[in-house]
Design a protein around this motif. Structure first.
Motif, PDB file in Angstrom:
ATOM      1  N   HIS A  12      39.457  51.962  46.926  1.00 52.57           N
ATOM      2  CA  HIS A  12      38.869  50.138  47.834  1.00 52.57           C
ATOM      3  C   HIS A  12      38.581  50.034  46.237  1.00 52.57           C
ATOM      4  O   HIS A  12      38.737  48.374  46.204  1.00 52.57           O
ATOM      5  CB  HIS A  12      37.774  50.106  48.527  1.00 52.57           C
ATOM      6  CG  HIS A  12      37.019  50.755  47.982  1.00 52.57           C
ATOM      7  ND1 HIS A  12      36.236  51.539  47.848  1.00 52.57           N
ATOM      8  CD2 HIS A  12      36.178  49.909  47.513  1.00 52.57           C
ATOM      9  CE1 HIS A  12      35.344  52.108  47.480  1.00 52.57           C
ATOM     10  NE2 HIS A  12      34.586  50.465  47.415  1.00 52.57           N
ATOM     11  N   THR A  13      38.615  50.134  45.540  1.00 50.71           N
ATOM     12  CA  THR A  13      38.053  49.783  44.412  1.00 50.71           C
ATOM     13  C   THR A  13      39.309  49.828  43.051  1.00 50.71           C
ATOM     14  O   THR A  13      40.232  50.421  42.816  1.00 50.71           O
ATOM     15  CB  THR A  13      36.973  50.440  43.077  1.00 50.71           C
ATOM     16  OG1 THR A  13      38.450  52.036  43.354  1.00 50.71           O
ATOM     17  CG2 THR A  13      36.712  51.049  44.148  1.00 50.71           C
ATOM     18  N   GLY A  14      39.531  48.689  42.287  1.00 50.73           N
ATOM     19  CA  GLY A  14      40.400  48.152  41.282  1.00 50.73           C
ATOM     20  C   GLY A  14      40.399  49.173  40.103  1.00 50.73           C
ATOM     21  O   GLY A  14      39.233  49.733  39.634  1.00 50.73           O
ATOM     22  N   GLY A  15      41.449  49.524  39.290  1.00 54.90           N
ATOM     23  CA  GLY A  15      41.905  50.586  38.442  1.00 54.90           C
ATOM     24  C   GLY A  15      42.223  49.433  36.726  1.00 54.90           C
ATOM     25  O   GLY A  15      42.576  48.568  36.742  1.00 54.90           O
ATOM     26  N   THR A  16      41.811  49.359  35.454  1.00 54.09           N
ATOM     27  CA  THR A  16      41.715  48.813  34.377  1.00 54.09           C
ATOM     28  C   THR A  16      43.473  49.389  34.085  1.00 54.09           C
ATOM     29  O   THR A  16      43.599  47.897  33.662  1.00 54.09           O
ATOM     30  CB  THR A  16      40.795  48.978  33.428  1.00 54.09           C
ATOM     31  OG1 THR A  16      40.054  49.570  33.854  1.00 54.09           O
ATOM     32  CG2 THR A  16      40.786  49.028  32.585  1.00 54.09           C
ATOM     33  N   VAL A  17      43.980  49.814  34.468  1.00 53.89           N
ATOM     34  CA  VAL A  17      45.510  50.281  33.999  1.00 53.89           C
ATOM     35  C   VAL A  17      45.956  49.228  34.267  1.00 53.89           C
ATOM     36  O   VAL A  17      46.938  48.957  34.044  1.00 53.89           O
ATOM     37  CB  VAL A  17      46.067  52.228  34.201  1.00 53.89           C
ATOM     38  CG1 VAL A  17      47.430  51.922  33.254  1.00 53.89           C
ATOM     39  CG2 VAL A  17      45.260  52.349  32.869  1.00 53.89           C
ATOM     40  N   ASP A  18      46.332  49.257  35.721  1.00 52.59           N
ATOM     41  CA  ASP A  18      47.037  48.309  36.541  1.00 52.59           C
ATOM     42  C   ASP A  18      46.711  46.917  35.959  1.00 52.59           C
ATOM     43  O   ASP A  18      47.842  46.045  35.736  1.00 52.59           O
ATOM     44  CB  ASP A  18      46.745  48.671  38.701  1.00 52.59           C
ATOM     45  CG  ASP A  18      47.027  50.161  39.158  1.00 52.59           C
ATOM     46  OD1 ASP A  18      47.800  50.172  38.586  1.00 52.59           O
ATOM     47  OD2 ASP A  18      45.888  50.353  39.440  1.00 52.59           O
ATOM     48  N   LYS A  19      45.561  46.453  36.164  1.00 57.18           N
ATOM     49  CA  LYS A  19      45.173  45.050  35.911  1.00 57.18           C
ATOM     50  C   LYS A  19      45.994  44.888  34.778  1.00 57.18           C
ATOM     51  O   LYS A  19      46.613  43.529  34.168  1.00 57.18           O
ATOM     52  CB  LYS A  19      43.586  44.528  35.886  1.00 57.18           C
ATOM     53  CG  LYS A  19      43.431  45.047  37.288  1.00 57.18           C
ATOM     54  CD  LYS A  19      41.152  45.226  37.008  1.00 57.18           C
ATOM     55  CE  LYS A  19      40.711  45.595  38.756  1.00 57.18           C
ATOM     56  NZ  LYS A  19      39.162  45.686  38.462  1.00 57.18           N
TER      57      LYS A  19
ATOM     58  N   LEU B 231      39.646  46.484  50.769  1.00 57.00           N
ATOM     59  CA  LEU B 231      40.222  47.305  51.325  1.00 57.00           C
ATOM     60  C   LEU B 231      41.680  46.585  51.803  1.00 57.00           C
ATOM     61  O   LEU B 231      42.669  46.878  51.843  1.00 57.00           O
ATOM     62  CB  LEU B 231      39.453  47.928  52.571  1.00 57.00           C
ATOM     63  CG  LEU B 231      38.769  49.537  51.995  1.00 57.00           C
ATOM     64  CD1 LEU B 231      38.147  50.005  53.205  1.00 57.00           C
ATOM     65  CD2 LEU B 231      40.201  50.397  51.920  1.00 57.00           C
ATOM     66  N   HIS B 232      40.936  45.142  51.611  1.00 61.17           N
ATOM     67  CA  HIS B 232      42.016  43.661  52.580  1.00 61.17           C
ATOM     68  C   HIS B 232      42.593  44.173  51.144  1.00 61.17           C
ATOM     69  O   HIS B 232      44.236  43.503  51.077  1.00 61.17           O
ATOM     70  CB  HIS B 232      40.970  42.921  52.672  1.00 61.17           C
ATOM     71  CG  HIS B 232      40.567  42.655  54.098  1.00 61.17           C
ATOM     72  ND1 HIS B 232      40.262  43.494  55.235  1.00 61.17           N
ATOM     73  CD2 HIS B 232      38.915  42.550  53.911  1.00 61.17           C
ATOM     74  CE1 HIS B 232      39.791  43.484  55.589  1.00 61.17           C
ATOM     75  NE2 HIS B 232      39.047  42.551  55.351  1.00 61.17           N
ATOM     76  N   CYS B 233      42.674  43.976  50.160  1.00 65.33           N
ATOM     77  CA  CYS B 233      43.092  44.152  48.632  1.00 65.33           C
ATOM     78  C   CYS B 233      44.496  44.671  48.457  1.00 65.33           C
ATOM     79  O   CYS B 233      45.600  44.317  48.369  1.00 65.33           O
ATOM     80  CB  CYS B 233      42.358  43.191  47.708  1.00 65.33           C
ATOM     81  SG  CYS B 233      43.572  43.131  46.105  1.00 65.33           S
ATOM     82  N   VAL B 234      43.468  46.227  48.871  1.00 68.09           N
ATOM     83  CA  VAL B 234      44.851  47.478  48.672  1.00 68.09           C
ATOM     84  C   VAL B 234      45.857  47.300  49.994  1.00 68.09           C
ATOM     85  O   VAL B 234      46.657  47.538  50.205  1.00 68.09           O
ATOM     86  CB  VAL B 234      43.663  48.770  48.935  1.00 68.09           C
ATOM     87  CG1 VAL B 234      45.171  49.584  50.046  1.00 68.09           C
ATOM     88  CG2 VAL B 234      43.168  48.922  48.302  1.00 68.09           C
TER      89      VAL B 234
ATOM     90  N   SER C  50      42.078  37.278  57.117  1.00 73.20           N
ATOM     91  CA  SER C  50      41.892  35.831  57.334  1.00 73.20           C
ATOM     92  C   SER C  50      40.781  36.147  58.741  1.00 73.20           C
ATOM     93  O   SER C  50      38.990  35.872  58.445  1.00 73.20           O
ATOM     94  CB  SER C  50      42.430  34.996  57.620  1.00 73.20           C
ATOM     95  OG  SER C  50      43.385  34.472  56.852  1.00 73.20           O
ATOM     96  N   ALA C  51      41.076  36.403  59.582  1.00 71.91           N
ATOM     97  CA  ALA C  51      40.234  37.148  60.696  1.00 71.91           C
ATOM     98  C   ALA C  51      38.560  37.540  60.725  1.00 71.91           C
ATOM     99  O   ALA C  51      37.757  37.597  60.820  1.00 71.91           O
ATOM    100  CB  ALA C  51      40.824  37.700  61.741  1.00 71.91           C
ATOM    101  N   ALA C  52      39.568  39.115  60.037  1.00 70.06           N
ATOM    102  CA  ALA C  52      38.122  39.639  59.227  1.00 70.06           C
ATOM    103  C   ALA C  52      37.569  39.381  58.343  1.00 70.06           C
ATOM    104  O   ALA C  52      36.294  39.488  58.575  1.00 70.06           O
ATOM    105  CB  ALA C  52      39.098  41.324  59.174  1.00 70.06           C
ATOM    106  N   MET C  53      37.766  38.617  57.180  1.00 68.68           N
ATOM    107  CA  MET C  53      37.007  37.681  56.638  1.00 68.68           C
ATOM    108  C   MET C  53      35.888  37.173  56.762  1.00 68.68           C
ATOM    109  O   MET C  53      34.329  36.501  57.180  1.00 68.68           O
ATOM    110  CB  MET C  53      37.449  37.380  55.640  1.00 68.68           C
ATOM    111  CG  MET C  53      38.332  38.294  54.491  1.00 68.68           C
ATOM    112  SD  MET C  53      39.236  37.406  53.059  1.00 68.68           S
ATOM    113  CE  MET C  53      38.685  38.341  51.851  1.00 68.68           C
TER     114      MET C  53
END
Ligand code: URA
Length: 441
Positions: free
Chosen positions: A120-127, A360-363, A415-418
Motif C-alpha cells: 500500500h506504500t508508494g515508491g520514490t522511483v515511481d514518483k 490501497l485505494h490509490c493502488v 468514495s463510498a469507502a472513504m
C-alpha cells in the motif's frame, strides 16, 4: 541436502529452528549459497521462518547484514559528509524529494538509491518518473560521478547492489516473513552500506499505515538498526514518526511531486515540512556540517527560505535528463484530468483517516502495483482537504480524487469507502503527534 565446507543447509536450519545462535560463517555460507544457487530457495525460506520465529542476536544480525552487503558490489566514498536517509515506507511519504535537496544545499553529499512502490506504500522511483525524461537507471560509475559533482543523485535499486537482499526480500514477501526485526535490519542496512553512505538517518514509520504498526516494535527496530550501524562504525540518527494518516495532503505519483515542489517553495503543509526539515537537519548534523540537530534544522529551514534547496532539486532533475520546467509549470506532469469530490456526511472534527486503506485505494486506481510487472498510472491519486484534528462542515470536501474518465465505477466504490474510513467526531480532536522518538549513536 546441500553440503560443502562442513556446512549443510539442513543442520543450519535445524540449529535456528531449535533457538540456537548461528555463527557468522554459517550465515555467510547460507547467503552465498543462495546467491550461487548451491542453497535452494526453499531451504532459505525455512531459515527465514526460523529467524522470524526465534529472532537473532545483535552479532547474528550484523553477520547477516555483512553477508548480504558483500553479496554484490559495494561503493566507498571518502568523507563523513556522505549521508543518506531511509524511510520504512508509508502513504504520502515524499520527504526524500525535499530533504535530499535541502541536505545537498547544506553541504551533505546525498547518494539516494530508492525503491518502487511496495504493497500500500508508494515508491520514490515511481514518483520521480512522473517527471518526463528523469532517468533513474544510472550505472554505478555515473552514480559516483554525479554524487561528486552535484552532491546529490537519485537512482533505483540496481542488481549489483546487495543481490542477496533482492532474492531474500522476494521470498519473504510471499512467505509471511517480512515483519521480522533482524530481517528488516539486514535488508535495509545491507543496501545502505553498499551504496557507500557514511551516515544514515532512519525514519521508522509507526501506525496504521506503516509496516511496523505498533510503537514497541518500531522502537525495537530502531534499536536494532542503531546497534548494527554501530558495528559497522557508521553514524546514525533514528526517528520514529507517525503514519496513522497520510503524510502531507497529496497521495499519488504526480501529485506527490507537486506537493514536494510546493514544500521546497515554502508552501508545504506543516507535517510534511516539519518532518522533512527535521530529517534533513539530522543529515546535516551527522555529516558534520552542523554541531547539533537544532543547528542542522535551522540550516534546513533557511535553505527552503532562501530558495537554495529548490534550486538543487531543479538541477537534479536537469542533470538526470528530466524536464526541469515542471518546477514552475505543473501542467507538464501527467496528472489525471477528472476530479471527483468526497464530501463530509456530517459536521464535526476529523478524528481518524484509515491510512493503509487510503494507500490501497490509490493502488486500486492504478497508482501502485498488485504485482511487480504492473504498470503504474502516474496521474491518479488524492488530495486530502482535511486532516486529523481539522474542523469540517457538513457537505464540505474531504478528499479530491484524481482519476481517468473510464474509472467512474471504481471511484464510486472508493468514495463510498472513504466516507466510512474518514471518521468525523462531534468532540474536538487534537492534531496527532508527529515524532515519537529521536535517538542517535
Ligand atoms: N524496507 C526494506 O528495504 N527491507 C525490508 O525488509 C523492509 C523495508
Amino acid at each position: 541436502m546441500t553440503k560443502k565446507n562442513n556446512f549443510n543447509a539442513y543442520s543450519i536450519i535445524a540449529k535456528k529452528r531449535d533457538g540456537k545462535s548461528l555463527t557468522a560463517d554459517e550465515i555467510n555460507w547460507m547467503v552465498n549459497g543462495l546467491v550461487s544457487g548451491q542453497v535452494e530457495q526453499y531451504q532459505m525460506t525455512a531459515l527465514l521462518m526460523a529467524i522470524y520465529l526465534n529472532g537473532m542476536s545483535v552479532a547474528e544480525t550484523a553477520a547477516l547484514t555483512d553477508a548480504m552487503l558483500y553479496s554484490g558490489k559495494t561503493l566507498k566514498f571518502k568523507g563523513e559528509n556522505v549521508v543518506d536517509k531511509h524511510s520504512t515506507g508509508g502513504v504520502g511519504d515524499k520527504a526524500s524529494f525535499i530533504l535530499g535537496p535541502i541536505a545537498a544545499a547544506c553541504g551533505v553529499k546525498v547518494p539516494m538509491m530508492a525503491g518502487r512502490g511496495l504493497g500500500h506504500t508508494g515508491g520514490t522511483v515511481d514518483k520521480v518518473e512522473s517527471i518526463k525524461g528523469f532517468k533513474t537507471a544510472l550505472t554505478l560509475e555515473q552514480f559516483k560521478k554525479q554524487l561528486d559533482k552535484e552532491k546529490i543523485v537519485l537512482i533505483g535499486q540496481t542488481k549489483d547492489i546487495a543481490p542477496a537482499d533482492k532474492i531474500i526480500y522476494g521470498l519473504r514477501d510471499v512467505t509471511a516473513t517480512v515483519e521480522s526485526i533482524p530481517l528488516i535490519t539486514a535488508s535495509i542496512m545491507s543496501k545502505k552500506l553498499a551504496e557507500g553512505a557514511n551516515g544514515i538517518v532512519m525514519d521508522i514509520k509507526t501506525g496504521e499505515g506503516a509496516f511496523m504498526s505498533d510503537i514497541k516494535n518500531a522502537k525495537a527496530l530502531a534499536k536494532s538498526l542503531r546497534d548494527t550501524a554501530k558495528r559497522f562504525n557508521k553514524r546514525m540518527v533514528t526517528y520514529i514518526t507517525d503514519m496513522n494518516q497520510p503524510l502531507g495532503n497529496y497521495v499519488g505519483n504526480s501529485l506527490e511531486i507537486i506537493e514536494s515542489i510546493e514544500t521546497l517553495k515554502g508552501n508545504g503543509p506543516k507535517d510534511l515540512t516539519d518532518i522533512s526539515v527535521k530529517l534533513a537537519g539530522a543529515m546535516i548534523y551527522i555529516a558534520k556540517q552542523a554541531t547539533s540537530l537544532k543547528e542542522g534544522e535551522a540550516m534546513a529551514r533557511e535553505s527552503i527560505a532562501n530558495g537554495k534547496a529548490l534550486a538543487v532539486f531543479k538541477k537534479l532533475i536537469k542533470v538526470q535528463g528530466g524536464d526541469d520546467k515542471v518546477i514552475d509549470d505543473y501542467s507538464r506532469l501527467p496528472l489525471a484530468k477528472v476530479i471527483t469530490e468526497v464530501k463530509a456526511s456530517k459536521a464535526g472534527y476529523v478524528s481518524s483517516i484509515a491510512c493503509k486503506e487510503m494507500g490501497l485505494h490509490c493502488v486500486a486506481l492504478g497508482g501502485g502495483r498488485h504485482k511487480a510487472s504492473d504498470k503504474v498510472d502516474l496521474g491518479v491519486g488524492f488530495i486530502f482537504k482535511k486532516k486529523v484534528g481539522e474542523k469540517v462542515a457538513k457537505g464540505e470536501t474531504l478528499v479530491e480524487i484524481y482519476h481517468n474518465k473510464n474509472q467512474a465505477a471504481i471511484v464510486k466504490d472508493i468514495s463510498a469507502a472513504m466516507t466510512k474510513e474518514i471518521k468525523i467526531s462531534q468532540a474536538k480532536v487534537a492534531s496527532p503527534k508527529l515524532i515519537f522518538e529521536i535517538k542517535e549513536i
